[in-house]
Design a protein around this motif. Structure first.
Motif, short mmCIF file in Angstrom:
data_model
loop_
_atom_site.label_atom_id
_atom_site.label_comp_id
_atom_site.label_asym_id
_atom_site.label_seq_id
_atom_site.Cartn_x
_atom_site.Cartn_y
_atom_site.Cartn_z
N ALA A 20 25.68 60.36 50.95
CA ALA A 20 26.98 60.83 51.45
C ALA A 20 28.05 60.66 50.38
O ALA A 20 28.91 61.53 50.19
CB ALA A 20 27.36 60.06 52.71
N PHE A 21 28.00 59.55 49.66
CA PHE A 21 28.97 59.28 48.60
C PHE A 21 28.82 60.29 47.46
O PHE A 21 29.81 60.88 46.99
CB PHE A 21 28.79 57.86 48.09
N ILE A 22 27.60 60.51 47.02
CA ILE A 22 27.35 61.45 45.92
C ILE A 22 27.79 62.86 46.30
O ILE A 22 28.37 63.60 45.50
CB ILE A 22 25.87 61.42 45.51
N ALA A 23 27.53 63.25 47.55
CA ALA A 23 27.91 64.59 48.01
C ALA A 23 29.42 64.79 48.00
O ALA A 23 29.90 65.93 47.90
CB ALA A 23 27.35 64.83 49.41
N ALA A 24 30.18 63.71 48.10
CA ALA A 24 31.64 63.80 48.19
C ALA A 24 32.33 63.59 46.84
O ALA A 24 33.57 63.59 46.79
CB ALA A 24 32.16 62.78 49.20
N LEU A 25 31.58 63.43 45.77
CA LEU A 25 32.19 63.17 44.47
C LEU A 25 33.08 64.33 44.02
O LEU A 25 32.71 65.50 44.20
CB LEU A 25 31.11 62.93 43.41
N GLU A 110 34.74 52.27 50.25
CA GLU A 110 34.32 52.48 51.63
C GLU A 110 34.09 53.96 51.86
O GLU A 110 34.97 54.78 51.60
CB GLU A 110 35.37 51.95 52.60
N CYS A 111 32.90 54.31 52.30
CA CYS A 111 32.50 55.71 52.44
C CYS A 111 32.26 56.07 53.91
O CYS A 111 31.66 55.31 54.66
CB CYS A 111 31.22 55.95 51.62
N ARG A 112 32.75 57.23 54.29
CA ARG A 112 32.54 57.73 55.66
C ARG A 112 31.28 58.59 55.71
O ARG A 112 30.88 59.20 54.72
CB ARG A 112 33.72 58.59 56.10
N ALA A 113 30.66 58.64 56.88
CA ALA A 113 29.58 59.58 57.11
C ALA A 113 30.14 61.00 57.08
O ALA A 113 31.36 61.20 57.22
CB ALA A 113 28.90 59.30 58.45
N ALA A 114 29.28 61.97 56.91
CA ALA A 114 29.71 63.34 56.64
C ALA A 114 30.74 63.89 57.62
O ALA A 114 31.71 64.52 57.23
CB ALA A 114 28.48 64.25 56.60
N ASP A 115 30.56 63.66 58.92
CA ASP A 115 31.44 64.27 59.92
C ASP A 115 32.50 63.31 60.45
O ASP A 115 33.31 63.68 61.30
CB ASP A 115 30.62 64.81 61.09
N GLU A 116 32.52 62.09 59.95
CA GLU A 116 33.41 61.10 60.55
C GLU A 116 34.86 61.23 60.10
O GLU A 116 35.77 60.74 60.76
CB GLU A 116 32.89 59.69 60.30
N GLY A 117 35.08 61.90 58.98
CA GLY A 117 36.44 62.17 58.55
C GLY A 117 37.14 63.05 59.58
O GLY A 117 38.28 62.79 59.96
N ASP A 118 36.43 64.09 60.04
CA ASP A 118 37.00 64.99 61.04
C ASP A 118 37.25 64.25 62.36
O ASP A 118 38.27 64.47 63.03
CB ASP A 118 36.06 66.17 61.29
N LYS A 119 36.33 63.36 62.72
CA LYS A 119 36.50 62.59 63.95
C LYS A 119 37.73 61.70 63.86
O LYS A 119 38.48 61.55 64.83
CB LYS A 119 35.25 61.75 64.22
N CYS A 140 42.30 60.69 55.61
CA CYS A 140 40.92 60.52 56.08
C CYS A 140 39.95 61.15 55.10
O CYS A 140 39.20 62.08 55.44
CB CYS A 140 40.74 61.11 57.48
N GLU A 141 39.98 60.69 53.87
CA GLU A 141 39.11 61.21 52.82
C GLU A 141 37.68 60.71 53.02
O GLU A 141 37.45 59.71 53.71
CB GLU A 141 39.63 60.80 51.45
N PRO A 142 36.69 61.37 52.38
CA PRO A 142 35.29 60.93 52.52
C PRO A 142 35.07 59.49 52.06
O PRO A 142 34.22 58.79 52.60
CB PRO A 142 34.53 61.92 51.63
N PHE A 143 35.82 59.06 51.04
CA PHE A 143 35.72 57.67 50.61
C PHE A 143 37.05 57.24 50.00
O PHE A 143 37.88 58.06 49.63
CB PHE A 143 34.57 57.47 49.61
#
Length: 279
Positions: A20-25, A110-119, A140-143
């Motif tokens: 999840a972290f790598i995908a959000a770089l 601190e990294c969020r799961a893929a859909d948790e930013g939207d939540k 509410c960024e990915p990390f």
């Protein structure tokens, strides 16, 4: 109505957290999984590095792993990254452990799961109203925190530059392994060289002593493990042994990349003249 509690990110394991972290770089950063002793070695376009260790919670173990080699008088001159970080799921880093990390010069990501930013955006809007949506989307960024950049001076509040004597060696190919996985197959410098020997063997049907010298790898292990055996009637030549080394299965993507680059690294004499064995 009682306000909803802040959402904590939940990941199946450390590998999922790293993915999840790598995908959000952001653009300009490359992730090298399982490199230089870190779960992830991040490399910025200008060569700056961050060594990242991942854990499901911020604890003493991940902090020790993150500072490994930093404070020993015998290891302080070894290569290392500019910055060091501990990667954990969002909402799982306790305030006390974060303060300890700060004293050690370790940044807690601190990294969020893929859909948790939207939540989290929707949670904030429910609490504060629709007008808050634009602001919530920004926070509410990915990390967090943001990665250090040359044109963003405020990163110095979150990141400690360790000024290593030299930076970690970066492999020629991004390892096709899973960051944070248990017992991953690492793409070492030896494996890159070994894959090149395998490629020569496949293309030519045999390899020569000169090929090992050109690649910079010792042939003794290949014979001891029966990966190769002497070529009948040809002195200094070897063919596949009874237990051939199969690195294509371990590293299918990297094997294909190295094979595609054959013209760049092949021996100057791709087909050296065979020497007859002494009778």
């Amino acid at each position: 109505m009682k306000a909803a509690r802040s959402i904590k990110s939940v990941f199946e394991n450390e590998a999922a957290l790293c993915a999840a972290f790598i995908a959000a770089l952001p653009e300009g950063w490359t992730a090298y999984p399982e490199t230089a002793g870190f779960d992830i070695l991040l490399v910025r376009a200008d060569g700056a590095q961050i060594g990242v260790e991942a854990k499901m919670t911020l604890n003493a173990k991940v902090l020790l792993q993150s500072v490994d080699g930093m404070y020993s008088q015998w290891e302080s001159e070894k290569a290392g990254p500019d910055w060091r970080a501990a990667l954990v799921p969002y909402g799982t880093a306790g305030a006390e452990m974060q303060r300890i990390a700060r004293h050690l010069g370790i940044t807690v990501i601190e990294c969020r799961a893929a859909d948790e930013g939207d939540k989290e955006v929707e949670r904030q809007v429910a609490m504060h109203g629709e007008f808050y949506r634009k602001f919530a989307s920004r926070v509410c960024e990915p990390f967090k925190p943001e990665l250090p950049s040359s044109d963003y001076p405020s990163w110095q509040r979150e990141w400690v530059d360790h000024c290593p004597a030299e930076r970690c060696k970066v492999p020629d190919y991004v390892p096709d392994v899973t960051a944070g996985a248990s017992g991953p197959a690492k793409l070492s410098d030896w494996k890159v060289k070994a894959i090149k020997i395998c490629v020569i063997l496949k293309k030519r049907g045999w390899v020569a002593i000169a090929d090992f010298k050109h690649i910079g790898i010792d042939r003794k292990r290949w014979l001891d493990m029966w990966w190769l055996q002497p070529r009948e009637g040809m002195r200094g030549h070897f063919v596949a042994g009874r237990s051939p080394l199969d690195l294509r299965r371990q590293h299918p993507l990297n094997y294909a990349q190295i094979e595609a680059d054959f013209e760049k690294w092949k021996p100057a004499d791709a087909a050296p003249v065979a020497q007859e064995a002494l009778l």
